[in-house]
Write a protein that holds these residues in place. Structure first.
Motif, PDB file in Angstrom:
ATOM      1  N   ASN A  47      -1.987  -0.434  -9.005  1.00 57.59           N
ATOM      2  CA  ASN A  47      -1.753   0.083  -7.657  1.00 57.59           C
ATOM      3  C   ASN A  47      -2.996   0.093  -6.778  1.00 57.59           C
ATOM      4  OD1 ASN A  47       0.743   0.705  -6.557  1.00 57.59           O
ATOM      5  ND2 ASN A  47       1.014   2.520  -7.842  1.00 57.59           N
ATOM      6  N   GLY A  48      -4.095   0.639  -7.314  1.00 56.66           N
ATOM      7  CA  GLY A  48      -5.317   0.741  -6.516  1.00 56.66           C
ATOM      8  C   GLY A  48      -5.822  -0.617  -6.057  1.00 56.66           C
ATOM      9  N   PHE A  49      -5.796  -1.599  -6.963  1.00 55.75           N
ATOM     10  CA  PHE A  49      -6.261  -2.947  -6.624  1.00 55.75           C
ATOM     11  C   PHE A  49      -5.313  -3.628  -5.643  1.00 55.75           C
ATOM     12  CE2 PHE A  49      -7.802  -2.339 -11.101  1.00 55.75           C
ATOM     13  CZ  PHE A  49      -9.121  -2.103 -10.751  1.00 55.75           C
ATOM     14  N   LEU A  50      -4.024  -3.418  -5.829  1.00 56.44           N
ATOM     15  CA  LEU A  50      -3.039  -4.030  -4.935  1.00 56.44           C
ATOM     16  C   LEU A  50      -3.170  -3.491  -3.513  1.00 56.44           C
ATOM     17  CD1 LEU A  50       0.140  -3.978  -7.240  1.00 56.44           C
ATOM     18  CD2 LEU A  50      -1.296  -5.944  -6.679  1.00 56.44           C
ATOM     19  N   LYS A  51      -3.444  -2.200  -3.385  1.00 50.29           N
ATOM     20  CA  LYS A  51      -3.593  -1.607  -2.059  1.00 50.29           C
ATOM     21  C   LYS A  51      -4.710  -2.281  -1.283  1.00 50.29           C
ATOM     22  CE  LYS A  51      -3.421   2.744  -1.238  1.00 50.29           C
ATOM     23  NZ  LYS A  51      -3.700   4.201  -1.282  1.00 50.29           N
ATOM     24  N   THR A  52      -5.820  -2.534  -1.964  1.00 48.87           N
ATOM     25  CA  THR A  52      -6.960  -3.171  -1.301  1.00 48.87           C
ATOM     26  C   THR A  52      -6.736  -4.664  -1.106  1.00 48.87           C
ATOM     27  OG1 THR A  52      -8.427  -1.550  -2.348  1.00 48.87           O
ATOM     28  CG2 THR A  52      -9.437  -3.519  -1.423  1.00 48.87           C
ATOM     29  N   GLU A  53      -6.212  -5.328  -2.130  1.00 53.28           N
ATOM     30  CA  GLU A  53      -6.028  -6.781  -2.074  1.00 53.28           C
ATOM     31  C   GLU A  53      -5.071  -7.197  -0.963  1.00 53.28           C
ATOM     32  OE1 GLU A  53      -6.304 -10.844  -3.609  1.00 53.28           O
ATOM     33  OE2 GLU A  53      -7.562  -9.064  -3.709  1.00 53.28           O
ATOM     34  N   PHE A  54      -3.984  -6.424  -0.805  1.00 56.75           N
ATOM     35  CA  PHE A  54      -2.962  -6.808   0.172  1.00 56.75           C
ATOM     36  C   PHE A  54      -2.891  -5.846   1.355  1.00 56.75           C
ATOM     37  CE2 PHE A  54      -1.299  -8.564  -3.919  1.00 56.75           C
ATOM     38  CZ  PHE A  54      -1.427  -9.902  -3.587  1.00 56.75           C
ATOM     39  N   HIS A  55      -3.913  -4.957   1.484  1.00 59.84           N
ATOM     40  CA  HIS A  55      -4.028  -4.041   2.628  1.00 59.84           C
ATOM     41  C   HIS A  55      -2.730  -3.243   2.820  1.00 59.84           C
ATOM     42  CE1 HIS A  55      -7.649  -6.345   3.476  1.00 59.84           C
ATOM     43  NE2 HIS A  55      -6.915  -7.459   3.508  1.00 59.84           N
ATOM     44  N   MET A  56      -2.272  -2.613   1.730  1.00 59.23           N
ATOM     45  CA  MET A  56      -0.988  -1.930   1.756  1.00 59.23           C
ATOM     46  C   MET A  56      -1.115  -0.495   2.265  1.00 59.23           C
ATOM     47  SD  MET A  56       1.027  -3.306  -1.657  1.00 59.23           S
ATOM     48  CE  MET A  56       0.135  -2.235  -2.766  1.00 59.23           C
ATOM     49  N   THR A  57      -0.149  -0.096   3.096  1.00 62.73           N
ATOM     50  CA  THR A  57      -0.040   1.295   3.522  1.00 62.73           C
ATOM     51  C   THR A  57       0.588   2.115   2.408  1.00 62.73           C
ATOM     52  OG1 THR A  57       2.161   0.955   4.444  1.00 62.73           O
ATOM     53  CG2 THR A  57       0.288   0.509   5.902  1.00 62.73           C
ATOM     54  N   ALA A  58       0.664   3.443   2.624  1.00 56.69           N
ATOM     55  CA  ALA A  58       1.310   4.308   1.630  1.00 56.69           C
ATOM     56  C   ALA A  58       2.773   3.921   1.441  1.00 56.69           C
ATOM     57  CB  ALA A  58       1.199   5.771   2.063  1.00 56.69           C
ATOM     58  N   ALA A  59       3.443   3.562   2.543  1.00 57.05           N
ATOM     59  CA  ALA A  59       4.849   3.168   2.445  1.00 57.05           C
ATOM     60  C   ALA A  59       4.996   1.868   1.670  1.00 57.05           C
ATOM     61  CB  ALA A  59       5.452   3.020   3.838  1.00 57.05           C
ATOM     62  N   MET A  60       4.087   0.906   1.895  1.00 57.42           N
ATOM     63  CA  MET A  60       4.139  -0.366   1.168  1.00 57.42           C
ATOM     64  C   MET A  60       3.846  -0.152  -0.313  1.00 57.42           C
ATOM     65  SD  MET A  60       2.188  -2.776   3.964  1.00 57.42           S
ATOM     66  CE  MET A  60       2.158  -4.243   2.938  1.00 57.42           C
ATOM     67  N   THR A  61       2.887   0.735  -0.602  1.00 57.40           N
ATOM     68  CA  THR A  61       2.586   1.063  -1.996  1.00 57.40           C
ATOM     69  C   THR A  61       3.816   1.652  -2.677  1.00 57.40           C
ATOM     70  OG1 THR A  61       0.266   1.496  -1.469  1.00 57.40           O
ATOM     71  CG2 THR A  61       1.108   2.428  -3.527  1.00 57.40           C
ATOM     72  N   SER A 113       5.653  -9.440  -0.637  1.00 56.65           N
ATOM     73  CA  SER A 113       7.063  -9.799  -0.811  1.00 56.65           C
ATOM     74  C   SER A 113       7.330 -10.354  -2.207  1.00 56.65           C
ATOM     75  CB  SER A 113       7.485 -10.821   0.242  1.00 56.65           C
ATOM     76  OG  SER A 113       6.693 -11.999   0.155  1.00 56.65           O
ATOM     77  N   THR A 114       6.412 -11.186  -2.730  1.00 62.16           N
ATOM     78  CA  THR A 114       6.584 -11.733  -4.073  1.00 62.16           C
ATOM     79  C   THR A 114       6.452 -10.636  -5.121  1.00 62.16           C
ATOM     80  OG1 THR A 114       5.607 -13.802  -3.311  1.00 62.16           O
ATOM     81  CG2 THR A 114       5.855 -13.536  -5.680  1.00 62.16           C
ATOM     82  N   LEU A 115       5.530  -9.713  -4.897  1.00 64.28           N
ATOM     83  CA  LEU A 115       5.394  -8.578  -5.806  1.00 64.28           C
ATOM     84  C   LEU A 115       6.693  -7.783  -5.867  1.00 64.28           C
ATOM     85  CD1 LEU A 115       1.848  -7.149  -4.958  1.00 64.28           C
ATOM     86  CD2 LEU A 115       2.585  -8.055  -7.177  1.00 64.28           C
ATOM     87  N   VAL A 116       7.288  -7.536  -4.713  1.00 67.12           N
ATOM     88  CA  VAL A 116       8.527  -6.770  -4.662  1.00 67.12           C
ATOM     89  C   VAL A 116       9.646  -7.506  -5.403  1.00 67.12           C
ATOM     90  CG1 VAL A 116      10.341  -5.899  -3.129  1.00 67.12           C
ATOM     91  CG2 VAL A 116       7.936  -5.542  -2.549  1.00 67.12           C
ATOM     92  N   ILE A 117       9.734  -8.836  -5.205  1.00 69.35           N
ATOM     93  CA  ILE A 117      10.760  -9.635  -5.894  1.00 69.35           C
ATOM     94  C   ILE A 117      10.564  -9.568  -7.410  1.00 69.35           C
ATOM     95  CG2 ILE A 117      11.614 -11.978  -6.296  1.00 69.35           C
ATOM     96  CD1 ILE A 117      10.992 -12.539  -3.312  1.00 69.35           C
ATOM     97  N   GLY A 118       9.312  -9.766  -7.853  1.00 70.04           N
ATOM     98  CA  GLY A 118       9.028  -9.725  -9.282  1.00 70.04           C
ATOM     99  C   GLY A 118       9.307  -8.369  -9.889  1.00 70.04           C
ATOM    100  N   ARG A 119       8.893  -7.316  -9.187  1.00 70.24           N
ATOM    101  CA  ARG A 119       9.138  -5.962  -9.683  1.00 70.24           C
ATOM    102  C   ARG A 119      10.639  -5.647  -9.694  1.00 70.24           C
ATOM    103  NH1 ARG A 119       5.958  -2.582 -12.195  1.00 70.24           N
ATOM    104  NH2 ARG A 119       6.392  -0.799 -10.854  1.00 70.24           N
TER     105      ARG A 119
END
Length: 471
Positions: A47-61, A113-119
């Motif tokens: 989670n922590g790495f994904l937030k930085t890598e893809f500039h995710m907001t709390a809602a996206m996380t 989007s790909t992360l969401v599909i895979g998950r």
């Protein structure tokens, strides 16, 4: 074994009951739980790495974390149908392939989007395994140790969580922050391919559920399997009880669930499933490193603390397996509902202190984890696998499990938002209130099922004699 060979079974047959056979089959089936745990827990490290890598907001996380729960909701809905139509074994094999595909898609994801599909795809696999693994184990296990053997699935789940926590911590500790930011999280996801393939291949060596075989008129095949579990004499009695239980039920799913006793069982299962997720355990599991960092721990320390949580889960699920058939499902769920409420209430206070004490937060999270694994973690799956008739067990569990994953989705989606909006104190107090409600519901509404055959439990529901389940 051929039909002709099956018809020759008698009390002096060479088919000997053996715990070893049951244990091997249960271990293989419970690997679905291990994959459940791995795919659920892997996001805690990434989670922590994904937030930085893809500039995710709390809602996206929250969306990336909770998309697996949306997939699980779909998975459990189709799991009951697949389990009742194709069989438990083939449906578990579908789950194994789904886990492999999930790991590959998320590992090579180029965006949110790909992360969401895979998950989401991984969630479908989790939905299948979360329902079918305990169902399969319950249908093949001897009644006197059914709780212990179904608990093996929960042990596999927490073992998967522990393994992935360890993998995550090892990756973080042995590589630079830059490498982890771009590559490390991909390895966290891709390692799930290995257990997924092992699970799929080993399923070729387990038999189909004997209770499913009876519903398909394959009594001879079911007899040969049950003879290896309890001996030929008991197997013949079991076949008769299963056949009788199937013949007395209505001829459709909707007619059966509309009968008063079964309707009550379905309602209880749905509420238990929802309550399991409002213990707060998945909120802690998904975001444990974030919670420990908020309490003052460093990045590496927060990962090590998370690994310790995984180890505690494994240890106390083993304790649950040892005591669940002796103490009973009901008593464990009631007692530990109160304990979880207490620990969450104090955890809320700890977050309100001007100088938050890391050791206090850590200790309370550990105590909450222990109480959960001694009760609602595996106990709910045990009860859900026991209380429904054979003819509709898969579909009834689908409904209850759908509600479980819907509740899981709500927690995963809104926990980071809630934590950000109202802070740790109110967030954990809300979960504490739910734990109080859970304990009261379990005490007043849910009968004890320990030590009873699944056919006896069904008969008590149909006859409206749930009081006898508490005897």
């Amino acid at each position: 074994m051929s039909t002709r060979a099956n018809t020759t079974l008698n009390e002096s047959s060479d088919a000997k009951p053996g715990l070893g056979f049951v244990v091997v089959v249960v271990i293989i089936a419970s690997l679905g739980g291990l994959l459940f745990g791995y795919d659920t827990g892997v996001i805690a490290g990434a989670n922590g790495f994904l937030k930085t890598e893809f500039h995710m907001t709390a809602a996206m996380t929250g969306l990336v974390s909770s998309s697996i729960d949306l997939g699980a909701m779909v998975g459990v809905l189709i799991a009951g149908f697949l389990g009742d139509k194709l069989g438990r074994k083939k449906s578990l094999m579908v789950a194994g392939i789904t886990f492999v595909l999930c790991s590959l898609i998320t590992a090579f994801a180029g965006g949110v989007s790909t992360l969401v599909i895979g998950r989401f795809l991984g969630g479908v696999g989790i939905g299948l395994a979360s329902l079918l693994s305990p169902l399969y184990i319950a249908e093949i296990a001897p009644a006197k140790i059914r709780g212990r053997l179904v608990g093996t699935n929960q042990l596999a789940i927490v073992s998967g969580i522990f393994i992935v926590y360890f993998v995550n911590a090892a990756i973080v500790a042995t590589h630079s922050a830059t490498w982890n930011q771009t590559i490390g999280w991909r390895w966290m996801f891709s390692m799930g391919v290995i257990p997924g393939m092992i699970f799929f291949l080993l399923l070729f060596f387990v038999p189909e559920s004997p209770r499913y075989l009876v519903t398909r008129g394959r009594d001879e095949n079911a007899l040969s399997i049950l003879a290896r579990v309890n001996g030929v004499a008991q197997a013949k009695r079991d076949i008769k009880d299963i056949r009788d239980s199937i013949q007395v039920v209505p001829d459709s799913f909707f007619k059966e669930v509309s009968t008063p006793g079964i309707r009550k069982a379905l309602g209880i299962g749905i509420l238990l499933a929802i309550f399991q997720q409002f213990t707060g355990t998945n909120a802690v599991g998904y975001y444990a490193p974030m919670i420990f960092k908020a309490a003052g721990a460093g990045t590496n320390a927060s990962f090590y603390d998370t690994v310790l949580i995984g180890a505690i889960k494994v240890l106390f699920v083993i304790v649950l397996m040892v005591i669940v058939d002796r103490v009973g499902r009901k008593r464990l769920l009631v007692w530990n509902g109160w304990f979880m409420a207490l620990f969450l209430a104090i955890l809320g206070v700890a977050f309100a202190l001007p100088h938050m004490m890391t050791w206090l937060v850590l200790g309370l999270v550990f105590l909450h984890t222990i109480a959960y694994e001694l009760s609602w973690g595996g106990g709910v799956w045990i009860v859900l696998s026991e209380i429904y008739p054979t003819s509709i067990r898969g579909r009834a569990m689908s409904i209850a499990s759908f509600m479980l994953w819907f509740a899981t989705y709500l927690v995963a989606q809104f926990f980071p938002i809630l934590l950000q909006a109202v802070g740790g104190t109110l967030t954990f107090w809300i979960f504490a209130v739910f734990c109080i409600m859970m304990a009261l519901f379990m005490k007043k509404a849910v009968p004890e099922t320990s030590g009873k055959t699944m056919e006896r439990i069904q008969a008590d529901w149909v006859d409206g004699d749930t009081a006898s389940l508490n005897q």
